[in-house]
Design an enzyme around this catalytic site. Structure first.
Site, PDB file in Angstrom:
ATOM      1  N   ASP A  10      19.769  43.401  64.276  1.00 37.95           N
ATOM      2  CA  ASP A  10      19.907  43.375  62.771  1.00 37.95           C
ATOM      3  C   ASP A  10      20.853  41.727  62.569  1.00 37.95           C
ATOM      4  O   ASP A  10      21.105  41.300  63.597  1.00 37.95           O
ATOM      5  CB  ASP A  10      20.932  44.303  62.178  1.00 37.95           C
ATOM      6  CG  ASP A  10      21.141  44.054  60.732  1.00 37.95           C
ATOM      7  OD1 ASP A  10      20.182  43.470  59.891  1.00 37.95           O
ATOM      8  OD2 ASP A  10      22.140  44.180  60.052  1.00 37.95           O
ATOM      9  N   SER A  11      20.774  41.526  61.391  1.00 41.14           N
ATOM     10  CA  SER A  11      21.647  40.249  61.045  1.00 41.14           C
ATOM     11  C   SER A  11      22.925  40.254  61.394  1.00 41.14           C
ATOM     12  O   SER A  11      23.852  39.474  61.127  1.00 41.14           O
ATOM     13  CB  SER A  11      20.966  39.563  59.747  1.00 41.14           C
ATOM     14  OG  SER A  11      21.530  40.548  58.896  1.00 41.14           O
ATOM     15  N   CYS A  73      16.631  46.458  60.519  1.00 40.65           N
ATOM     16  CA  CYS A  73      16.757  45.505  59.434  1.00 40.65           C
ATOM     17  C   CYS A  73      15.338  45.367  58.477  1.00 40.65           C
ATOM     18  O   CYS A  73      14.483  44.918  59.094  1.00 40.65           O
ATOM     19  CB  CYS A  73      17.133  43.704  59.958  1.00 40.65           C
ATOM     20  SG  CYS A  73      17.180  42.716  58.694  1.00 40.65           S
ATOM     21  N   GLU A 152      29.562  42.909  56.073  1.00 39.02           N
ATOM     22  CA  GLU A 152      29.927  42.021  57.247  1.00 39.02           C
ATOM     23  C   GLU A 152      31.408  41.888  57.517  1.00 39.02           C
ATOM     24  O   GLU A 152      31.913  41.746  58.432  1.00 39.02           O
ATOM     25  CB  GLU A 152      29.233  40.644  57.145  1.00 39.02           C
ATOM     26  CG  GLU A 152      27.807  40.704  57.519  1.00 39.02           C
ATOM     27  CD  GLU A 152      27.475  41.208  58.996  1.00 39.02           C
ATOM     28  OE1 GLU A 152      28.182  40.602  59.808  1.00 39.02           O
ATOM     29  OE2 GLU A 152      26.791  41.931  59.014  1.00 39.02           O
ATOM     30  N   CYS A 184      18.154  47.966  52.573  1.00 34.81           N
ATOM     31  CA  CYS A 184      18.846  47.074  53.431  1.00 34.81           C
ATOM     32  C   CYS A 184      19.715  47.719  54.230  1.00 34.81           C
ATOM     33  O   CYS A 184      20.342  48.854  53.788  1.00 34.81           O
ATOM     34  CB  CYS A 184      19.487  45.932  52.756  1.00 34.81           C
ATOM     35  SG  CYS A 184      20.902  45.110  53.701  1.00 34.81           S
ATOM     36  N   HIS A 186      22.529  47.293  55.473  1.00 34.00           N
ATOM     37  CA  HIS A 186      23.908  47.431  55.276  1.00 34.00           C
ATOM     38  C   HIS A 186      24.283  48.122  54.161  1.00 34.00           C
ATOM     39  O   HIS A 186      25.450  48.698  54.166  1.00 34.00           O
ATOM     40  CB  HIS A 186      24.337  46.032  55.062  1.00 34.00           C
ATOM     41  CG  HIS A 186      24.345  44.897  55.909  1.00 34.00           C
ATOM     42  ND1 HIS A 186      23.170  44.211  56.943  1.00 34.00           N
ATOM     43  CD2 HIS A 186      25.399  44.189  56.430  1.00 34.00           C
ATOM     44  CE1 HIS A 186      23.543  43.532  57.514  1.00 34.00           C
ATOM     45  NE2 HIS A 186      25.041  43.399  57.397  1.00 34.00           N
TER      46      HIS A 186
HETATM   47  N1  DGL Z   1      20.297  44.214  56.960  1.00 27.87           N
HETATM   48  C1  DGL Z   1      19.561  43.794  56.780  1.00 27.87           C
HETATM   49  C2  DGL Z   1      18.462  44.374  55.937  1.00 27.87           C
HETATM   50  O1  DGL Z   1      18.274  45.464  56.129  1.00 27.87           O
HETATM   51  C3  DGL Z   1      19.534  42.195  56.233  1.00 27.87           C
HETATM   52  C4  DGL Z   1      20.966  41.685  55.520  1.00 27.87           C
HETATM   53  C5  DGL Z   1      20.869  40.247  55.475  1.00 27.87           C
HETATM   54  O2  DGL Z   1      21.260  39.642  56.390  1.00 27.87           O
HETATM   55  O3  DGL Z   1      20.610  39.678  54.329  1.00 27.87           O
HETATM   56  O4  DGL Z   1      17.533  43.770  55.330  1.00 27.87           O
END
Ligand code: DGL
Length: 264
Positions: A10-11, A73, A152, A184, A186
């Site tokens: 993931d990011s 992600c 984060e 997302c 997150h």
């Molecule tokens: N967790 C990621 C997603 O599912 C991206 C979050 C990000 O880096 O903007 O889209």
């Protein structure tokens, strides 16, 4: 049987919501997780940038002997999974996308909401899912800038995060939406806050478990499930290893030690 690890990325820490679901469903699988924290947020990047980063990450995960790659992600999945599959045709990839189909099935009011990053919310991929699975529904499509950065930093219960959530949830609250999809990875770490702010009548859907089930199905089909009595969990980041370990441990309530720093 295949005891090699499942690779995931993931990011940043968001993909750990999928990691957690995988660990629960497949407790004998080893996993290697890469957080591309050096390049977060993905939600504000172009398709070309996302394809380039994710290709380099996939190479790294394959160098760690991954038998499968879970793109944990939504943003990377909608912009780059096709490209990854073309680049690495022998590798099974599992992605995660906003669950428009499920939301459309569940709604009673005819209005659904999708929360995702700006890059996902503006993507053709999401537009395609909406026209395919929810053509007769009203869709509140919210691009939530800034939220992933709060997660984060480990700020899941702060006043600042609540204020940001209130702003992003306003169009959902002003609508008749009775189901909300977390688009997302997150956001599952904010699910309780989101539920609380939206109130009882609204269901909040986290797709982590279906993604884990899909991974299990593919491994089963390829006769590649593992039987590790002591699975190994390795974590890498392209950012600050200490910070990642701290936030990841807090989000997972699981000790995340020995995080490696890598350049991709
Ligand atoms: N967790 C990621 C997603 O599912 C991206 C979050 C990000 O880096 O903007 O889209």
């Amino acid at each position: 049987m295949d005891n090699r690890p499942i690779g995931m990325f993931d990011s940043g820490v968001g993909g750990l919501s999928i990691w957690r679901a995988l660990r629960k469903l497949l407790p004998q699988e080893s996993m290697v997780f890469l957080a591309d924290s050096g390049h977060v947020p993905y939600g504000e990047k172009s398709t070309a940038e996302l394809r380039d980063l994710t290709t380099r990450i996939a190479r790294f995960l394959l160098s760690q002997d991954s038998k499968m790659i879970v793109v944990a992600c939504n943003t990377a999945t909608v912009h780059a999974i096709g490209h990854l599959r073309e680049t690495f045709p022998a590798v099974p990839f599992v992605g995660v996308v906003p669950v428009v189909k499920t939301l459309a099935r569940w709604t009673r009011t005819g209005t659904i909401a999708v929360l995702s990053t700006p890059a996902t919310s503006q993507s053709e991929y999401l537009a395609g899912l909406i026209s395919e699975f929810a053509p007769d529904k009203e869709v509140i499509n919210v691009g939530c800038d800034g939220l992933e950065n709060m997660v984060e930093a480990g700020h899941v219960r702060t006043r600042q995060t609540t204020a940001l959530l209130e702003r992003h949830l306003a169009p959902v609250r002003d609508s008749r939406a009775d189901v909300v999809g977390l688009g997302c990875t997150h956001y599952p770490f904010l699910r309780h806050r989101i539920k609380h702010l939206l109130g009882r009548g609204v269901r909040v859907y986290d797709p982590s478990r279906p993604v884990a089930r899909r991974a299990r199905q593919l491994l089963r089909q390829g006769d590649a499930l593992a039987a590790n009595p002591h699975p190994q969990y390795r974590f890498y980041t392209t950012g600050d290893a200490g910070l990642f370990g701290l936030v990841a441990g807090k989000l997972l309530r699981f000790p995340v030690r020995d995080v490696g720093h890598v350049e991709i």
